[in-house]
Design an enzyme around this catalytic site. Structure first.
Site, mmCIF file in Angstrom:
data_model
loop_
_atom_site.group_PDB
_atom_site.id
_atom_site.type_symbol
_atom_site.label_atom_id
_atom_site.label_comp_id
_atom_site.label_asym_id
_atom_site.label_seq_id
_atom_site.Cartn_x
_atom_site.Cartn_y
_atom_site.Cartn_z
ATOM 1 N N PHE A 147 0.826 -1.220 0.000
ATOM 2 C CA PHE A 147 0.000 0.000 0.000
ATOM 3 C C PHE A 147 0.853 1.260 0.000
ATOM 4 O O PHE A 147 0.381 2.331 0.372
ATOM 5 C CB PHE A 147 -0.944 -0.004 1.210
ATOM 6 C CG PHE A 147 -1.796 -1.238 1.281
ATOM 7 C CD1 PHE A 147 -2.859 -1.399 0.406
ATOM 8 C CD2 PHE A 147 -1.517 -2.259 2.178
ATOM 9 C CE1 PHE A 147 -3.649 -2.545 0.434
ATOM 10 C CE2 PHE A 147 -2.293 -3.407 2.227
ATOM 11 C CZ PHE A 147 -3.359 -3.560 1.351
ATOM 12 N N LEU A 252 -9.468 14.828 -0.707
ATOM 13 C CA LEU A 252 -10.517 15.681 -1.267
ATOM 14 C C LEU A 252 -9.870 16.911 -1.911
ATOM 15 O O LEU A 252 -10.429 18.000 -1.868
ATOM 16 C CB LEU A 252 -11.526 16.103 -0.194
ATOM 17 C CG LEU A 252 -12.505 15.028 0.298
ATOM 18 C CD1 LEU A 252 -13.473 15.612 1.323
ATOM 19 C CD2 LEU A 252 -13.292 14.404 -0.865
ATOM 20 N N CYS A 262 -0.376 3.808 -10.679
ATOM 21 C CA CYS A 262 -1.259 2.908 -9.921
ATOM 22 C C CYS A 262 -2.738 3.194 -10.111
ATOM 23 O O CYS A 262 -3.445 2.391 -10.709
ATOM 24 C CB CYS A 262 -0.891 2.970 -8.446
ATOM 25 S SG CYS A 262 0.830 2.513 -8.161
HETATM 26 C C1 UGA Z 1 -1.474 5.145 -4.635
HETATM 27 C C2 UGA Z 1 -2.137 4.841 -3.279
HETATM 28 O O1 UGA Z 1 -2.338 6.064 -2.574
HETATM 29 C C3 UGA Z 1 -1.272 3.909 -2.454
HETATM 30 O O2 UGA Z 1 -1.910 3.574 -1.243
HETATM 31 C C4 UGA Z 1 -1.022 2.640 -3.270
HETATM 32 O O3 UGA Z 1 -0.202 1.721 -2.575
HETATM 33 C C5 UGA Z 1 -0.349 3.009 -4.563
HETATM 34 O O4 UGA Z 1 -1.198 3.907 -5.303
HETATM 35 C C6 UGA Z 1 -0.099 1.765 -5.348
HETATM 36 O O5 UGA Z 1 -1.068 1.134 -5.783
HETATM 37 O O6 UGA Z 1 1.044 1.323 -5.441
HETATM 38 P P1 UGA Z 1 0.463 6.801 -5.421
HETATM 39 O O7 UGA Z 1 0.189 6.328 -6.808
HETATM 40 O O8 UGA Z 1 1.875 6.886 -4.952
HETATM 41 O O9 UGA Z 1 -0.275 5.834 -4.354
HETATM 42 O O10 UGA Z 1 -0.164 8.244 -5.308
HETATM 43 P P2 UGA Z 1 -1.290 8.971 -4.453
HETATM 44 O O11 UGA Z 1 -0.673 9.687 -3.339
HETATM 45 O O12 UGA Z 1 -2.413 8.063 -4.163
HETATM 46 O O13 UGA Z 1 -1.774 10.049 -5.528
HETATM 47 C C7 UGA Z 1 -2.350 9.600 -6.747
HETATM 48 C C8 UGA Z 1 -2.775 10.760 -7.596
HETATM 49 O O14 UGA Z 1 -3.921 11.379 -7.031
HETATM 50 C C9 UGA Z 1 -1.746 11.872 -7.780
HETATM 51 O O15 UGA Z 1 -1.724 12.252 -9.144
HETATM 52 C C10 UGA Z 1 -2.263 12.987 -6.898
HETATM 53 O O16 UGA Z 1 -1.880 14.253 -7.356
HETATM 54 C C11 UGA Z 1 -3.764 12.767 -7.015
HETATM 55 N N1 UGA Z 1 -4.536 13.321 -5.881
HETATM 56 C C12 UGA Z 1 -4.328 12.856 -4.625
HETATM 57 C C13 UGA Z 1 -5.494 14.301 -6.115
HETATM 58 O O17 UGA Z 1 -5.711 14.740 -7.273
HETATM 59 N N2 UGA Z 1 -6.209 14.793 -5.068
HETATM 60 C C14 UGA Z 1 -6.015 14.348 -3.793
HETATM 61 O O18 UGA Z 1 -6.715 14.844 -2.894
HETATM 62 C C15 UGA Z 1 -5.060 13.372 -3.578
#
Ligand code: UGA
Length: 436
Positions: A147, A252, A262
């Site tokens: 995760f 959010l 991912c």
């Molecule tokens: C995500 C999950 O959060 C991890 O728990 C999981 O282990 C991982 O995928 C995986 O499957 O390996 P990650 O891809 O590193 O992790 O990135 P996140 O922090 O989840 O962000 C994903 C995307 O959502 C980013 O582009 C971020 O900018 C965007 N985001 C995030 C938003 O647009 N709004 C938010 O409020 C949060």
């Protein structure tokens, strides 16, 4: 314990180094000789905070090594599978060729009593299929999803918020779960929830978690679309609903949406798998989640066009950010880079900067212009677009400073990470996502 980690990408390289840092003897295996070479020299092949330090410490201690030779896994009690499961070319399902390949190459080296622990994100049903290959060797297959978040990967690996292990029924399942408890001893000792379940549940936990996170982001982005129509402010809306502990403010953040290696491919693979299982309708909403997400990139482009009076052709646009999120150099399915590419496609002179991701961005989109230096990128620009909320743009960039460099006075905040009133009072046209 002696461990092997097969696949040294974002997941495997961090896992190998983190396991060495908690005292195990670890060998990391990858088919990419260049990657193995750089890891063996103590050079992290990608940007991930703390990775370089634990990599070097592991190599110096003699507990960590890397190899392209699968036979180096001999003697390891647990073999982690951490290879990629990208989206299939020409389809939405996951491409399992690397997982299948890793397991079949590992089979000749397995000893009775060994454990094969799958960490890759796979469609539900994969573990049961792979167990049929592993079990005849006398080894036990478990599914132990990961995760970790990029940017926090080392911390998330050493000190996760939960550990999940899918095991076969019967005594070997319980034995295997105990072995994994020993592997993750520091986290287990501090009381981290350790969930032992069946294969299908373990596989589903992973995709359900990512589907939920993606849905949360697209939910707030859908509210941003409505806010844009009625003149409401989605950031205040998010703050207000986020005070309800059942909802929570995290994830959010409205803006140009989610990307990376991912969430986008995982929700698509989940939808594809559900369809194979005859349960398309159960996750039909994920297609909507995907569609909302992709619309936000276009919305950011539209704001730039509007801000520049209807056309971007020939205009110089400084795009701040290329990585899919801060603290990462990953540009896989990056919304930031996508916005830059779309503006370039409309004839703008796009100049991209990012503190860590330029090397990867340049390799993927050589048609764009890149500047290492933020201020060089800003100089002479007609509009500024913030697409990755690095501190360098969010906290350390004042309107006064940018006013000295830019020619125009239009700023589009693709991550709602700037203070609109500060920019407006400095004479800028500030355009946010779902904000009046
Ligand atoms: C995500 C999950 O959060 C991890 O728990 C999981 O282990 C991982 O995928 C995986 O499957 O390996 P990650 O891809 O590193 O992790 O990135 P996140 O922090 O989840 O962000 C994903 C995307 O959502 C980013 O582009 C971020 O900018 C965007 N985001 C995030 C938003 O647009 N709004 C938010 O409020 C949060």
């Amino acid at each position: 314990m002696r461990l092997s980690v097969i696949g040294c990408g974002y997941l495997g390289a961090v896992h190998a180094a983190a396991m060495a840092s908690i005292g195990h003897d670890v060998v990391g295996i990858d088919v990419d000789a260049e990657k193995v070479g750089s890891l063996s020299r103590g050079e992290a092949p990608f940007f991930e905070p703390q990775l370089q330090e634990i990599l070097q410490a592991g190599l110096e201690s003699g507990r960590l090594s890397f190899s392209t030779d699968m036979s180096s896994v001999r003697g390891a009690a647990v073999h982690f599978i951490g290879v990629g499961t990208p989206q299939q070319a020409g389809g939405y399902a996951a491409d399992l060729r690397y997982v299948d390949g890793a397991v079949s190459e590992l089979l000749p080296y397995l000893q009775p009593g060994d454990i094969v622990a799958g960490k890759s994100t796979v469609p539900v049903g994969t573990a049961a299929r792979l167990a049929e290959l592993v079990t005849p060797t006398g080894a036990t297959l478990v599914w132990n999803p990961e995760f970790l978040r990029e940017g926090w990967a080392v911390q998330d690996t050493i000190d996760p918020d939960r550990l999940v292990t899918g095991v076969p029924s019967g005594p070997e399942g319980a034995v295997a779960a105990d072995v994994l408890r020993k592997v993750y001893h520091p986290a287990v000792a501090k009381g981290t929830p350790f969930i032992v379940t069946d294969y299908a549940t373990a596989e589903l936990v992973k995709v359900a978690a990512n589907a939920f996170l993606a849905t949360k982001i697209s939910f707030i982005n859908a509210m941003a679309e409505i806010s844009e129509t009625v003149g409401a402010d989605v950031t205040q809306l998010a703050d207000a609903i986020g005070h309800d502990p059942r909802i929570g403010r995290r994830f959010l953040g409205a803006g140009i949406g989610f990307g990376g290696g991912c969430l986008p491919k995982d929700i698509r693979a989940f939808a594809a798998r559900a369809e194979e299982l005859g349960r398309r309708e159960s996750v039909n909403f994920l297609r909507e989640v995907d569609a909302i997400n992709l619309r936000r990139r276009e919305r950011a482009v539209q704001l730039v066009v509007e801000g520049l009076g209807g056309a971007v052709y020939g205009k110089r646009i400084a795009v701040l950010g290329a990585a899919f999120k801060p603290h990462s150099d990953d540009v896989r399915d990056s919304p930031a880079l996508d916005v830059a590419v779309r503006l370039h496609g409309l004839g703008a002179e796009v100049v991209v900067t990012d503190p860590e991701a330029l090397h990867n961005a340049r390799a993927l989109h050589p048609q764009l212009t890149y500047f290492e230096d933020r201020d060089e990128a800003l100089r002479g620009s007609d509009a500024v677009v913030v697409v990755t909320e690095w501190d360098q743009y969010r906290r350390e960039m004042s309107p006064a400073e940018v006013s000295d460099l830019a020619s125009g006075r239009v700023i589009v905040d693709g991550r709602n990470c700037l203070d609109p009133s500060a920019w407006r009072s400095a004479g800028w046209t500030y355009l946010g996502m779902g904000r009046p």
